[in-house]
Design a protein around this motif. Sequence first.
Motif, PDB file in Angstrom:
ATOM      1  N   CYS B  40       0.857  -1.186   0.000  1.00 26.16           N
ATOM      2  CA  CYS B  40       0.000   0.000   0.000  1.00 26.16           C
ATOM      3  C   CYS B  40       0.894   1.236   0.000  1.00 26.16           C
ATOM      4  O   CYS B  40       2.109   1.132   0.146  1.00 26.16           O
ATOM      5  N   CYS B  45      -1.098  -1.525   5.489  1.00 22.77           N
ATOM      6  CA  CYS B  45      -1.265  -2.961   5.201  1.00 22.77           C
ATOM      7  C   CYS B  45      -0.312  -3.856   5.974  1.00 22.77           C
ATOM      8  O   CYS B  45      -0.602  -5.028   6.197  1.00 22.77           O
ATOM      9  N   CYS B 102       0.897 -11.118   2.095  1.00 20.41           N
ATOM     10  CA  CYS B 102       0.931 -10.468   3.413  1.00 20.41           C
ATOM     11  C   CYS B 102       1.829 -11.207   4.385  1.00 20.41           C
ATOM     12  O   CYS B 102       2.114 -10.708   5.479  1.00 20.41           O
ATOM     13  N   ASN B 132      -1.815  -5.498  10.143  1.00 24.08           N
ATOM     14  CA  ASN B 132      -1.507  -6.370   9.006  1.00 24.08           C
ATOM     15  C   ASN B 132      -2.799  -6.772   8.309  1.00 24.08           C
ATOM     16  O   ASN B 132      -3.675  -7.371   8.920  1.00 24.08           O
ATOM     17  N   ILE B 133      -2.882  -6.443   7.032  1.00 18.34           N
ATOM     18  CA  ILE B 133      -4.098  -6.748   6.282  1.00 18.34           C
ATOM     19  C   ILE B 133      -3.847  -7.947   5.362  1.00 18.34           C
ATOM     20  O   ILE B 133      -2.810  -8.023   4.701  1.00 18.34           O
ATOM     21  N   ARG B 135      -5.810 -10.112   2.293  1.00 22.23           N
ATOM     22  CA  ARG B 135      -7.012 -10.068   1.456  1.00 22.23           C
ATOM     23  C   ARG B 135      -7.487 -11.470   1.101  1.00 22.23           C
ATOM     24  O   ARG B 135      -8.468 -11.634   0.391  1.00 22.23           O
TER      25      ARG B 135
END
Lengths: 263, 155
Positions: B40, B45, B102, B132-133, B135
């Motif tokens: 990001c 993120c 990630c 921490n993202i 997806r």
Amino acid sequence: MYATTYAKAKDVADAVSQLKGADEGKLLAGGQTLIPTLKQRLASSDCLIDLSDAGLSGISDEGGSIRIGAMTRHVEVETSEMVKKAIPALAALASGIGDRQVRNCGTIGGSVANNDPSACYPSALLALGATVHTDRRDIAAGDYFTGMFETALDEDEVITAVSFPKPEAASYVKFPNPASRYAMVGVFVAKTSSGVAVAVTGAGQDGVFRHGGLEAALNSSFSAESIDSVAVDDSVLMSDMHASADYRAHLITQMTKRAVAAC
Amino acid sequence: MALVKMTVNGQAVEYDVPDNTLLVSFIRETLELTGTHVGCDTSQCGACVVHVDGQSVKACTMLAAQAAGSEITTIEGIANGDELHPMQKAFHENHGLQCGYCTPGMVMSAIELVEKNKGLTEQQIREGLEGNICRCTGYHNIVKSVQAAAQEMGG
Ligand SMILES: Cc1cc2nc3c(=O)[nH]c(=O)nc-3n(C[C@H](O)[C@H](O)[C@H](O)COP(=O)(O)OP(=O)(O)OC[C@H]3O[C@@H](n4cnc5c(N)ncnc54)[C@H](O)[C@@H]3O)c2cc1C
Ligand code: FES
Ligand code: FES
């Protein structure tokens, strides 16, 4: 990021003189606001002046108040036994800022200098009647926050510390934006010898503010029910993609109730 | 230009880089350690998380010059030769990743979380990974991985 230079200030006087000597000098504290804005070219600077070696870090008990150096990181406030004992609401506020990585870097001085309308600390300063110490003067919190991202600081002024008088009781409750963790609405309630103060962040069009109506109700009866009769005027609140002014007004009432219950 | 000297995964490094070089660019482009990711440009993120003097930090939100003189650990520095770090092993065994983008940041963030906090509850692990993202996974198996690793690491 636009090209820039980087230098460490060896003390506060050095930081001020480097700021005076640069066209567009900027102080670099934890970088958690400044670096994202520089990266996106929303800001530029010809000279970044790092405060990490300027001796501005640390927490001390001054008797009636707790003094927190400008470069003290959120994680240090969150875990400080001194803060947890004297003003637990402040340690809890720090523990809810952003995420662990943001708290490992971000500082109280950076947060207060930036005065983001959704930042947490400004509400604590206003409700507790804190004092902002700078290289040249002391500024009462009530005179310090002058608008959204606006403060009473001069261009080349450096925050050195913030002092928080110890309250009888206090609590901060925020409704975090689920993506950013900033406050969609945050309410800091403090009971002090001069009465109850209620400061609201995340909602005002002009940034953080105290709510006279809520304070009057709580001064006459310190209970969640006493807030039911208070109307929160939404015409001075922000409407954006995260929440309408009307919804924010509702959140202010609810967060205040939770804060009072937790006091 | 800034002369940046630091220790990365136990090795001393020294490079002259432009002052505005981000730590993550220094790690990925100068040192060619591409396990640390960029997901990001808003510092949200956590794909870029590394340890700076034992603290987890978003390497995209720090200048290389700020980290000069520090000890840095990246995802490349945690295994012991061919033997995975317990956190890596737990992610592997508990299906804690799908695309893996990630994962380096998750693992670095989770290691600090477990090292600094004993007896973590599921809720505390979820809160501890707020930076921490992911997806892909929906987080459940990431949380399971961290719980398994915490047992192994004596947390
Ligand atoms: C993902 C994310 C989530 C976040 N969530 C929250 C949240 O929930 N609540 C919240 O309150 N904040 C949040 N923040 C902001 C965070 O708290 C920042 O750390 C803080 O706003 C800025 O502090 P800093 O030390 O990083 O300052 P920097 O980014 O280094 O500086 C910010 C500004 O202040 C100036 N400055 C810094 N120090 C001084 C000083 N001593 N004197 C004068 N000027 C100074 C700088 O020149 C710059 O203009 C979040 C940030 C991120 C990236
Ligand atoms: S790349 Fe997203 S937080 Fe650093
Ligand atoms: S596994 Fe794909 S982003 Fe997390």
